[in-house]
Design a protein around this motif. Structure first.
Motif, PDB file in Angstrom:
ATOM      1  N   ALA A  31       0.829  -1.203   0.000  1.00  0.00           N
ATOM      2  CA  ALA A  31       0.000   0.000   0.000  1.00  0.00           C
ATOM      3  C   ALA A  31       0.867   1.257   0.000  1.00  0.00           C
ATOM      4  O   ALA A  31       0.584   2.223  -0.724  1.00  0.00           O
ATOM      5  CB  ALA A  31      -0.941  -0.001   1.201  1.00  0.00           C
ATOM      6  N   LEU A  32       1.932   1.254   0.807  1.00  0.00           N
ATOM      7  CA  LEU A  32       2.832   2.415   0.843  1.00  0.00           C
ATOM      8  C   LEU A  32       3.570   2.579  -0.481  1.00  0.00           C
ATOM      9  O   LEU A  32       3.760   3.706  -0.960  1.00  0.00           O
ATOM     10  CB  LEU A  32       3.833   2.279   1.992  1.00  0.00           C
ATOM     11  N   ALA A  79       2.486   1.794  -3.408  1.00  0.00           N
ATOM     12  CA  ALA A  79       1.551   2.207  -4.452  1.00  0.00           C
ATOM     13  C   ALA A  79       1.103   3.661  -4.315  1.00  0.00           C
ATOM     14  O   ALA A  79       0.603   4.252  -5.268  1.00  0.00           O
ATOM     15  CB  ALA A  79       0.321   1.297  -4.438  1.00  0.00           C
ATOM     16  N   ALA A  80       1.282   4.239  -3.143  1.00  0.00           N
ATOM     17  CA  ALA A  80       0.860   5.627  -2.913  1.00  0.00           C
ATOM     18  C   ALA A  80       1.921   6.591  -3.431  1.00  0.00           C
ATOM     19  O   ALA A  80       3.113   6.298  -3.381  1.00  0.00           O
ATOM     20  CB  ALA A  80       0.638   5.856  -1.423  1.00  0.00           C
ATOM     21  N   PRO A  81       1.494   7.764  -3.926  1.00  0.00           N
ATOM     22  CA  PRO A  81       2.474   8.776  -4.328  1.00  0.00           C
ATOM     23  C   PRO A  81       3.366   9.150  -3.137  1.00  0.00           C
ATOM     24  O   PRO A  81       2.894   9.149  -1.997  1.00  0.00           O
ATOM     25  CB  PRO A  81       1.611   9.964  -4.748  1.00  0.00           C
ATOM     26  N   LEU A 104       2.290  11.037   0.284  1.00  0.00           N
ATOM     27  CA  LEU A 104       0.841  11.106   0.449  1.00  0.00           C
ATOM     28  C   LEU A 104       0.392  10.526   1.790  1.00  0.00           C
ATOM     29  O   LEU A 104      -0.436  11.114   2.475  1.00  0.00           O
ATOM     30  CB  LEU A 104       0.128  10.378  -0.692  1.00  0.00           C
ATOM     31  N   ALA A 105       0.930   9.395   2.193  1.00  0.00           N
ATOM     32  CA  ALA A 105       0.509   8.728   3.420  1.00  0.00           C
ATOM     33  C   ALA A 105       0.881   9.542   4.657  1.00  0.00           C
ATOM     34  O   ALA A 105       0.310   9.346   5.704  1.00  0.00           O
ATOM     35  CB  ALA A 105       1.110   7.331   3.506  1.00  0.00           C
ATOM     36  N   SER A 140       0.815  12.943   4.678  1.00  0.00           N
ATOM     37  CA  SER A 140       0.275  14.300   4.551  1.00  0.00           C
ATOM     38  C   SER A 140      -0.623  14.635   5.713  1.00  0.00           C
ATOM     39  O   SER A 140      -1.487  13.845   6.078  1.00  0.00           O
ATOM     40  CB  SER A 140      -0.530  14.425   3.244  1.00  0.00           C
TER      41      SER A 140
END
Length: 92
Positions: free
Chosen positions: A77-78, A80-82, A85-86, A88
């Motif tokens: 999941a981390l 795959a995130a920009p 973003l996680a 922010s």
């Protein structure tokens, strides 16, 4: 056999307990006999806010396979995130 070894991680997040949401500041991870899961041993994770007392706790008891799957899912999941973003901060 229990290891009696606990790993700790300082956290910044939230968890929902019996009295609602609270900020979590620490996780304890250890292998031991579970309290509730029907297993001989489990990977136990306690998400806590020690400064709020013992009621500020959410616990999970997982099989080894489930714990490894959770680690892999978090990493995926981390990844795959920009970037950033996680982490922010919330917008008001």
């Amino acid at each position: 056999m229990c290891t009696y070894h606990t790993e700790f991680a300082e956290l910044e997040g939230s968890a929902k307990g019996k009295d609602g949401w609270f900020s979590v500041t620490r996780a304890a991870v250890y292998v031991d006999h579970p309290y509730h899961a029907p297993l001989d041993h489990s990977v136990n994770i306690d998400f806590t806010a020690p400064e709020l007392g013992p009621a500020a706790r959410v616990a999970v008891e997982l099989t080894e396979e489930s714990a490894r799957a959770l680690v892999a899912a978090i990493e995926a999941a981390l990844a795959a995130a920009p970037p950033g973003l996680a982490a922010s901060p919330a917008k008001s």
